[in-house]
Design a protein around this motif. Structure first.
Motif, PDB file in Angstrom:
ATOM      1  N   GLU A 123      12.164   3.549  -3.930  1.00  0.00           N
ATOM      2  CA  GLU A 123      10.821   3.300  -3.416  1.00  0.00           C
ATOM      3  C   GLU A 123      10.892   3.022  -1.917  1.00  0.00           C
ATOM      4  O   GLU A 123      10.091   3.501  -1.136  1.00  0.00           O
ATOM      5  CB  GLU A 123      10.228   2.085  -4.125  1.00  0.00           C
ATOM      6  CG  GLU A 123       8.720   2.061  -4.175  1.00  0.00           C
ATOM      7  CD  GLU A 123       8.215   0.992  -5.119  1.00  0.00           C
ATOM      8  OE1 GLU A 123       8.569  -0.181  -4.910  1.00  0.00           O
ATOM      9  OE2 GLU A 123       7.477   1.328  -6.062  1.00  0.00           O
ATOM     10  N   PRO A 151      -5.967   2.175   1.827  1.00  0.00           N
ATOM     11  CA  PRO A 151      -5.322   0.855   1.877  1.00  0.00           C
ATOM     12  C   PRO A 151      -4.201   0.788   2.909  1.00  0.00           C
ATOM     13  O   PRO A 151      -4.028  -0.246   3.561  1.00  0.00           O
ATOM     14  CB  PRO A 151      -4.728   0.692   0.473  1.00  0.00           C
ATOM     15  CG  PRO A 151      -5.444   1.655  -0.388  1.00  0.00           C
ATOM     16  CD  PRO A 151      -5.882   2.777   0.483  1.00  0.00           C
ATOM     17  N   ILE A 152      -3.466   1.878   3.068  1.00  0.00           N
ATOM     18  CA  ILE A 152      -2.368   1.860   4.037  1.00  0.00           C
ATOM     19  C   ILE A 152      -2.925   1.699   5.445  1.00  0.00           C
ATOM     20  O   ILE A 152      -2.473   0.853   6.222  1.00  0.00           O
ATOM     21  CB  ILE A 152      -1.529   3.159   3.949  1.00  0.00           C
ATOM     22  CG1 ILE A 152      -0.837   3.274   2.593  1.00  0.00           C
ATOM     23  CG2 ILE A 152      -0.483   3.188   5.061  1.00  0.00           C
ATOM     24  CD1 ILE A 152      -0.094   4.577   2.370  1.00  0.00           C
ATOM     25  N   THR A 194      11.508   6.162  -0.017  1.00  0.00           N
ATOM     26  CA  THR A 194      10.258   6.913   0.015  1.00  0.00           C
ATOM     27  C   THR A 194       9.308   6.309   1.031  1.00  0.00           C
ATOM     28  O   THR A 194       8.626   7.034   1.752  1.00  0.00           O
ATOM     29  CB  THR A 194       9.600   6.923  -1.376  1.00  0.00           C
ATOM     30  OG1 THR A 194      10.550   7.398  -2.326  1.00  0.00           O
ATOM     31  CG2 THR A 194       8.405   7.840  -1.393  1.00  0.00           C
ATOM     32  N   ASN A 195       9.300   4.994   1.117  1.00  0.00           N
ATOM     33  CA  ASN A 195       8.430   4.345   2.096  1.00  0.00           C
ATOM     34  C   ASN A 195       8.790   4.739   3.519  1.00  0.00           C
ATOM     35  O   ASN A 195       7.907   4.982   4.337  1.00  0.00           O
ATOM     36  CB  ASN A 195       8.499   2.825   1.952  1.00  0.00           C
ATOM     37  CG  ASN A 195       7.667   2.333   0.779  1.00  0.00           C
ATOM     38  OD1 ASN A 195       6.916   3.102   0.190  1.00  0.00           O
ATOM     39  ND2 ASN A 195       7.800   1.061   0.457  1.00  0.00           N
ATOM     40  N   THR A 238      -4.988   6.354  -1.847  1.00  0.00           N
ATOM     41  CA  THR A 238      -3.780   5.694  -1.344  1.00  0.00           C
ATOM     42  C   THR A 238      -3.770   5.575   0.176  1.00  0.00           C
ATOM     43  O   THR A 238      -3.144   4.673   0.721  1.00  0.00           O
ATOM     44  CB  THR A 238      -2.501   6.435  -1.813  1.00  0.00           C
ATOM     45  OG1 THR A 238      -2.512   7.771  -1.327  1.00  0.00           O
ATOM     46  CG2 THR A 238      -2.402   6.443  -3.324  1.00  0.00           C
ATOM     47  N   ALA A 271       0.837  -1.198   0.000  1.00  0.00           N
ATOM     48  CA  ALA A 271       0.000   0.000   0.000  1.00  0.00           C
ATOM     49  C   ALA A 271       0.875   1.252   0.000  1.00  0.00           C
ATOM     50  O   ALA A 271       0.570   2.235  -0.675  1.00  0.00           O
ATOM     51  CB  ALA A 271      -0.931  -0.008   1.216  1.00  0.00           C
ATOM     52  N   ALA A 272       1.971   1.193   0.759  1.00  0.00           N
ATOM     53  CA  ALA A 272       2.899   2.332   0.780  1.00  0.00           C
ATOM     54  C   ALA A 272       3.555   2.502  -0.586  1.00  0.00           C
ATOM     55  O   ALA A 272       3.706   3.624  -1.088  1.00  0.00           O
ATOM     56  CB  ALA A 272       3.961   2.138   1.855  1.00  0.00           C
ATOM     57  N   ASN A 273       3.915   1.397  -1.201  1.00  0.00           N
ATOM     58  CA  ASN A 273       4.512   1.457  -2.546  1.00  0.00           C
ATOM     59  C   ASN A 273       3.594   2.180  -3.526  1.00  0.00           C
ATOM     60  O   ASN A 273       4.052   2.951  -4.356  1.00  0.00           O
ATOM     61  CB  ASN A 273       4.769   0.046  -3.085  1.00  0.00           C
ATOM     62  CG  ASN A 273       6.025  -0.568  -2.493  1.00  0.00           C
ATOM     63  OD1 ASN A 273       6.849   0.122  -1.897  1.00  0.00           O
ATOM     64  ND2 ASN A 273       6.179  -1.868  -2.645  1.00  0.00           N
ATOM     65  N   LYS A 274       2.315   1.889  -3.401  1.00  0.00           N
ATOM     66  CA  LYS A 274       1.356   2.515  -4.308  1.00  0.00           C
ATOM     67  C   LYS A 274       1.404   4.037  -4.156  1.00  0.00           C
ATOM     68  O   LYS A 274       1.481   4.773  -5.136  1.00  0.00           O
ATOM     69  CB  LYS A 274      -0.055   1.996  -4.013  1.00  0.00           C
ATOM     70  CG  LYS A 274      -1.104   2.522  -4.966  1.00  0.00           C
ATOM     71  CD  LYS A 274      -2.508   2.062  -4.576  1.00  0.00           C
ATOM     72  CE  LYS A 274      -3.569   2.727  -5.442  1.00  0.00           C
ATOM     73  NZ  LYS A 274      -4.945   2.419  -4.965  1.00  0.00           N
ATOM     74  N   HIS A 275       1.395   4.478  -2.904  1.00  0.00           N
ATOM     75  CA  HIS A 275       1.485   5.922  -2.669  1.00  0.00           C
ATOM     76  C   HIS A 275       2.814   6.474  -3.170  1.00  0.00           C
ATOM     77  O   HIS A 275       2.872   7.541  -3.778  1.00  0.00           O
ATOM     78  CB  HIS A 275       1.298   6.232  -1.185  1.00  0.00           C
ATOM     79  CG  HIS A 275       1.189   7.698  -0.888  1.00  0.00           C
ATOM     80  ND1 HIS A 275      -0.011   8.365  -0.887  1.00  0.00           N
ATOM     81  CD2 HIS A 275       2.128   8.626  -0.609  1.00  0.00           C
ATOM     82  CE1 HIS A 275       0.194   9.645  -0.618  1.00  0.00           C
ATOM     83  NE2 HIS A 275       1.489   9.835  -0.438  1.00  0.00           N
ATOM     84  N   ALA A 276       3.866   5.717  -2.917  1.00  0.00           N
ATOM     85  CA  ALA A 276       5.211   6.158  -3.309  1.00  0.00           C
ATOM     86  C   ALA A 276       5.304   6.321  -4.824  1.00  0.00           C
ATOM     87  O   ALA A 276       5.932   7.262  -5.320  1.00  0.00           O
ATOM     88  CB  ALA A 276       6.248   5.149  -2.819  1.00  0.00           C
ATOM     89  N   ARG A 277       4.687   5.409  -5.544  1.00  0.00           N
ATOM     90  CA  ARG A 277       4.747   5.475  -7.000  1.00  0.00           C
ATOM     91  C   ARG A 277       4.135   6.768  -7.514  1.00  0.00           C
ATOM     92  O   ARG A 277       4.635   7.391  -8.442  1.00  0.00           O
ATOM     93  CB  ARG A 277       4.000   4.264  -7.598  1.00  0.00           C
ATOM     94  CG  ARG A 277       4.945   3.212  -8.194  1.00  0.00           C
ATOM     95  CD  ARG A 277       4.172   1.982  -8.649  1.00  0.00           C
ATOM     96  NE  ARG A 277       4.226   0.915  -7.648  1.00  0.00           N
ATOM     97  CZ  ARG A 277       3.187   0.296  -7.124  1.00  0.00           C
ATOM     98  NH1 ARG A 277       1.946   0.636  -7.498  1.00  0.00           N
ATOM     99  NH2 ARG A 277       3.347  -0.656  -6.232  1.00  0.00           N
ATOM    100  N   ILE A 299       7.230   7.990   4.008  1.00  0.00           N
ATOM    101  CA  ILE A 299       5.771   7.869   4.113  1.00  0.00           C
ATOM    102  C   ILE A 299       5.376   7.435   5.525  1.00  0.00           C
ATOM    103  O   ILE A 299       4.487   8.005   6.150  1.00  0.00           O
ATOM    104  CB  ILE A 299       5.247   6.854   3.076  1.00  0.00           C
ATOM    105  CG1 ILE A 299       5.298   7.472   1.680  1.00  0.00           C
ATOM    106  CG2 ILE A 299       3.842   6.380   3.418  1.00  0.00           C
ATOM    107  CD1 ILE A 299       4.961   6.492   0.569  1.00  0.00           C
ATOM    108  N   PHE A 300       6.067   6.436   6.030  1.00  0.00           N
ATOM    109  CA  PHE A 300       5.736   5.940   7.368  1.00  0.00           C
ATOM    110  C   PHE A 300       6.047   6.986   8.434  1.00  0.00           C
ATOM    111  O   PHE A 300       5.338   7.088   9.432  1.00  0.00           O
ATOM    112  CB  PHE A 300       6.466   4.627   7.651  1.00  0.00           C
ATOM    113  CG  PHE A 300       6.003   3.481   6.800  1.00  0.00           C
ATOM    114  CD1 PHE A 300       4.650   3.216   6.638  1.00  0.00           C
ATOM    115  CD2 PHE A 300       6.915   2.644   6.147  1.00  0.00           C
ATOM    116  CE1 PHE A 300       4.208   2.163   5.849  1.00  0.00           C
ATOM    117  CE2 PHE A 300       6.495   1.587   5.359  1.00  0.00           C
ATOM    118  CZ  PHE A 300       5.137   1.341   5.202  1.00  0.00           C
TER     119      PHE A 300
END
Lengths: 112, 112
Positions: B4, B81-82, B7-8, B78, A85-91, B11-12
């Motif tokens: 990626e 789902p996370i 970036t994750n 996004t 799910a994080a990958n999706k946002h990252a993309r 994100i976290f």
DNA sequence: ACATCATATCAATATTTTATCATATGTCAA
DNA sequence: TTGACATATGATAAAATATTGATATGATGT
């Protein structure tokens, strides 16, 4: 729901560290012991042990002794969906965040 | 894949804060302006503005001016789902982490 | 029991993040 | 353009986290 929320904050805290996330990603490829992880992600052993402890307490990895060595495995069931799910946002938004390594970097981005 | 990963981590980091996550959860119920968010989550306006900026830069919320007010909306695609993936982990391992509010709390948990 | 290898713990310091408050900017309406 | 409201910014003190290295513990095979 409220307690779930607080737990989520904690979950994200655990995942928001380069070394811990690298350990998880490495273990997703294959289960390993501490020293193998060290080589794979190029970190010192005490550091990796430290983070493994954290990951184990939080249910992200589990361990099993095999003779002298302790083999660590990731908890794929819950980790994989979170990372994907994080990958999706990252993309989608990765480029927007480019250059941000710390939260304080955001202050430097004046444009919105 | 490596970028990626970095970036994750970021994100976290963004999601690993009580106020930011509370803002997101509030906005998932309905879009609001800053002051409404403040009331909903019981935080000061400058604080909420700060975090909204962070969330906006990272693509978790977007904003639209409506007269005097600026309405914020979450990026459901996004975010949802996370959060749901985290909820799943929380449901299973939440109790194991109970009492952990900070990462340093883990040090206090001696048993594995 | 001893030597050895594997892993964990501790503690001190450096770095990053959070929190707070005063103030600035922007928008509208009269 | 002034007043009132809405929102953003900046500086900084306080707190949490990351990092590091030295050392301790634990298990194994001999």
């Amino acid at each position: 729901m409220q307690s779930e929320n607080n737990t989520n904050v904690f979950i994200f805290k655990v995942l928001s560290n380069e070394v811990r996330l690298a350990i998880i990603e490495a273990l997703l490829k294959k289960p390993m012991n501490v020293n193998e992880i060290c080589e794979e992600i190029n970190e010192e052993q005490p550091r990796v042990s430290h983070e493994l402890r954290c990951l184990a307490v939080c249910g992200f990895v589990y361990s099993e002794r095999e003779g002298k060595r302790i083999i660590y495995e990731p908890n794929k069931d819950t980790i994989t969906p979170i990372i994907e799910a994080a990958n999706k946002h990252a993309r989608i938004f990765g480029s927007k965040m480019r250059g941000c390594e710390m939260l304080s970097d955001i202050r430097k981005m004046t444009s919105r």
